[in-house]
Design a protein around this motif. Structure first.
Motif, PDB file in Angstrom:
ATOM      1  N   GLN A  11       0.836  -1.198   0.000  1.00  0.00           N
ATOM      2  CA  GLN A  11       0.000   0.000   0.000  1.00  0.00           C
ATOM      3  C   GLN A  11       0.873   1.251   0.000  1.00  0.00           C
ATOM      4  OE1 GLN A  11      -3.408  -0.554  -0.037  1.00  0.00           O
ATOM      5  NE2 GLN A  11      -2.910  -2.729   0.009  1.00  0.00           N
ATOM      6  N   ARG A  12       2.046   1.110   0.619  1.00  0.00           N
ATOM      7  CA  ARG A  12       2.952   2.254   0.779  1.00  0.00           C
ATOM      8  C   ARG A  12       4.358   1.710   0.961  1.00  0.00           C
ATOM      9  NH1 ARG A  12       5.005   4.795   5.319  1.00  0.00           N
ATOM     10  NH2 ARG A  12       5.156   7.043   5.252  1.00  0.00           N
ATOM     11  N   CYS A  13       5.317   2.345   0.289  1.00  0.00           N
ATOM     12  CA  CYS A  13       6.728   2.005   0.462  1.00  0.00           C
ATOM     13  C   CYS A  13       7.524   3.297   0.407  1.00  0.00           C
ATOM     14  CB  CYS A  13       7.204   1.040  -0.630  1.00  0.00           C
ATOM     15  SG  CYS A  13       8.974   0.663  -0.522  1.00  0.00           S
ATOM     16  N   PHE A  14       8.055   3.699   1.528  1.00  0.00           N
ATOM     17  CA  PHE A  14       8.890   4.888   1.581  1.00  0.00           C
ATOM     18  C   PHE A  14      10.335   4.414   1.714  1.00  0.00           C
ATOM     19  CE2 PHE A  14       6.229   8.847   2.538  1.00  0.00           C
ATOM     20  CZ  PHE A  14       5.206   8.413   1.723  1.00  0.00           C
ATOM     21  N   ILE A  15      11.154   4.827   0.764  1.00  0.00           N
ATOM     22  CA  ILE A  15      12.535   4.373   0.615  1.00  0.00           C
ATOM     23  C   ILE A  15      13.460   5.472   1.124  1.00  0.00           C
ATOM     24  CG2 ILE A  15      14.290   3.666  -1.060  1.00  0.00           C
ATOM     25  CD1 ILE A  15      11.789   2.934  -2.918  1.00  0.00           C
ATOM     26  N   TYR A  16      14.313   5.121   2.057  1.00  0.00           N
ATOM     27  CA  TYR A  16      15.253   6.087   2.622  1.00  0.00           C
ATOM     28  C   TYR A  16      16.674   5.600   2.330  1.00  0.00           C
ATOM     29  CZ  TYR A  16      11.035   7.640   4.936  1.00  0.00           C
ATOM     30  OH  TYR A  16       9.764   8.085   5.176  1.00  0.00           O
ATOM     31  N   LEU A  17      17.401   6.409   1.527  1.00  0.00           N
ATOM     32  CA  LEU A  17      18.769   6.079   1.154  1.00  0.00           C
ATOM     33  C   LEU A  17      19.437   7.307   0.578  1.00  0.00           C
ATOM     34  CD1 LEU A  17      18.451   6.078  -2.126  1.00  0.00           C
ATOM     35  CD2 LEU A  17      17.947   3.682  -1.835  1.00  0.00           C
TER      36      LEU A  17
END
Length: 156
Positions: free
Chosen positions: A130-136
């Motif tokens: 439903q949601r994927c927040f990618i932190y990099l």
């Protein structure tokens, strides 16, 4: 008509997240030959640094095309993943990767300050992301050093 939600275990949500990450390593193709986009709900959201939030499969496809177009290869280090489960629809995965960006190669920890470490926050329900927040750090090749005084003169 009432809405139904299929209850999922943490391990089942983890399996969806793993399928997504493995598809990334396989140029967007899932283990059954489908598109990575099929893992997402039609109104899902994905955040990627320096790109923003994509909503819906069309925008997510654009985001993945834009970012993927800069990558020659990527390999996630599955054996080193750290998983955090919330007891709800949220799953967090912290990991490392290596690969080749159009500007050059990267490997987590080489050098220690460079790209390759990441954290994804997933919301997974009804067997779909439903949601994927990618932190990099999206500076995969480590070329953005002039703006950070502690990296000035540091070899990559």
């Amino acid at each position: 008509m009432s809405l139904t939600r299929q209850s999922m275990t943490d391990e089942q949500r983890k399996s969806v997240a793993l399928e997504y990450l493995k598809a990334f390593d396989n140029a967007g193709v899932t283990s059954d030959g489908g598109s990575i986009l099929e893992l997402f709900a039609t109104d899902a959201q994905v955040y990627f640094p320096k790109w923003g939030v994509a909503t819906g499969r069309d925008q997510i496809g654009k985001l993945f095309g834009d970012v993927g177009g800069t990558l020659k290869s990527i390999t996630h280090h599955f054996a080193e993943f750290n998983w955090i489960f919330s007891g709800s629809d949220f799953v967090v995965c912290e990991g490392t990767s290596h690969g080749e960006h159009r500007d050059g190669p990267w490997r987590a920890g080489v050098p220690e300050w460079a790209a390759g470490r990441w954290c994804d926050v997933f919301e997974i329900r009804d067997w779909q992301i439903q949601r994927c927040f990618i932190y990099l750090d999206p500076d995969y090749a480590g070329q953005d050093t002039k703006r950070y005084p502690w990296l000035t003169g540091v070899a990559g």
